[in-house]
Structure formats: C-alpha cells, structure tokens
Design a protein around this motif. Structure first.
Motif, mmCIF file in Angstrom:
data_model
loop_
_atom_site.group_PDB
_atom_site.id
_atom_site.type_symbol
_atom_site.label_atom_id
_atom_site.label_comp_id
_atom_site.label_asym_id
_atom_site.label_seq_id
_atom_site.Cartn_x
_atom_site.Cartn_y
_atom_site.Cartn_z
ATOM 1 N N LEU A 31 0.819 -1.198 0.000
ATOM 2 C CA LEU A 31 0.000 0.000 0.000
ATOM 3 C C LEU A 31 0.859 1.255 0.000
ATOM 4 O O LEU A 31 0.490 2.261 -0.613
ATOM 5 N N GLY A 32 1.987 1.220 0.668
ATOM 6 C CA GLY A 32 2.869 2.386 0.732
ATOM 7 C C GLY A 32 3.361 2.796 -0.641
ATOM 8 O O GLY A 32 3.342 3.981 -0.996
ATOM 9 N N SER A 33 3.786 1.840 -1.445
ATOM 10 C CA SER A 33 4.283 2.176 -2.778
ATOM 11 C C SER A 33 3.141 2.644 -3.678
ATOM 12 O O SER A 33 3.309 3.573 -4.474
ATOM 13 N N ASN A 34 1.961 2.040 -3.559
ATOM 14 C CA ASN A 34 0.815 2.464 -4.360
ATOM 15 C C ASN A 34 0.358 3.863 -3.972
ATOM 16 O O ASN A 34 0.039 4.682 -4.842
ATOM 17 N N LEU A 35 0.320 4.156 -2.678
ATOM 18 C CA LEU A 35 -0.097 5.475 -2.229
ATOM 19 C C LEU A 35 0.914 6.538 -2.630
ATOM 20 O O LEU A 35 0.547 7.662 -2.965
ATOM 21 N N SER A 36 2.181 6.189 -2.609
ATOM 22 C CA SER A 36 3.215 7.138 -3.020
ATOM 23 C C SER A 36 3.017 7.532 -4.477
ATOM 24 O O SER A 36 3.105 8.708 -4.831
ATOM 25 N N GLY A 37 2.746 6.560 -5.337
ATOM 26 C CA GLY A 37 2.486 6.866 -6.743
ATOM 27 C C GLY A 37 1.245 7.718 -6.926
ATOM 28 O O GLY A 37 1.225 8.649 -7.738
ATOM 29 N N LEU A 38 0.212 7.442 -6.158
ATOM 30 C CA LEU A 38 -1.027 8.217 -6.224
ATOM 31 C C LEU A 38 -0.773 9.664 -5.791
ATOM 32 O O LEU A 38 -1.231 10.605 -6.459
ATOM 33 N N PHE A 39 -0.074 9.862 -4.710
ATOM 34 C CA PHE A 39 0.216 11.217 -4.230
ATOM 35 C C PHE A 39 1.071 11.986 -5.242
ATOM 36 O O PHE A 39 0.866 13.182 -5.456
ATOM 37 N N ASN A 40 2.023 11.301 -5.863
ATOM 38 C CA ASN A 40 2.855 11.970 -6.878
ATOM 39 C C ASN A 40 2.002 12.368 -8.086
ATOM 40 O O ASN A 40 2.213 13.444 -8.650
ATOM 41 N N THR A 41 1.065 11.544 -8.471
ATOM 42 C CA THR A 41 0.167 11.876 -9.602
ATOM 43 C C THR A 41 -0.686 13.082 -9.246
ATOM 44 O O THR A 41 -0.843 14.004 -10.064
#
Length: 46
Positions: A31-41
């Motif tokens: 979840l951490g890596s997925n959320l990081s990508g979402l926040f960057n988008t």
C-alpha cells in the motif's frame, strides 16, 4: 493418557503472531508504494 500441552500452545500463539506481523508488513509495503504513486500523480496535476 493426559498430556500437558501448555508449552505447545504458547509456541503456536507465537507463530501466529509472527505470521500476522509478516502479513501486516507486506500489506503496508504494498500500500505504501501504491499510495506514493497516487500522491505523486495528484501533486503533479495540481
């Protein structure tokens, strides 16, 4: 025959807690890596 199984149950509880901890750590990593990508988008679109 009656056997005393108190020690075995403590070992089983320990293994169960270790398994739950491993699953929780794996879920947080995923979840951490997925959320990081979402926040960057989101940050890139602002």
């Amino acid at each position: 025959m009656i056997h005393d199984e108190d020690g075995a149950t403590m070992v089983e509880y320990g293994l169960l807690i270790a398994l739950i901890a491993l699953v929780a750590i794996a879920a947080i990593e995923l979840l951490g890596s997925n959320l990081s990508g979402l926040f960057n988008t989101v940050a890139g679109s602002v």
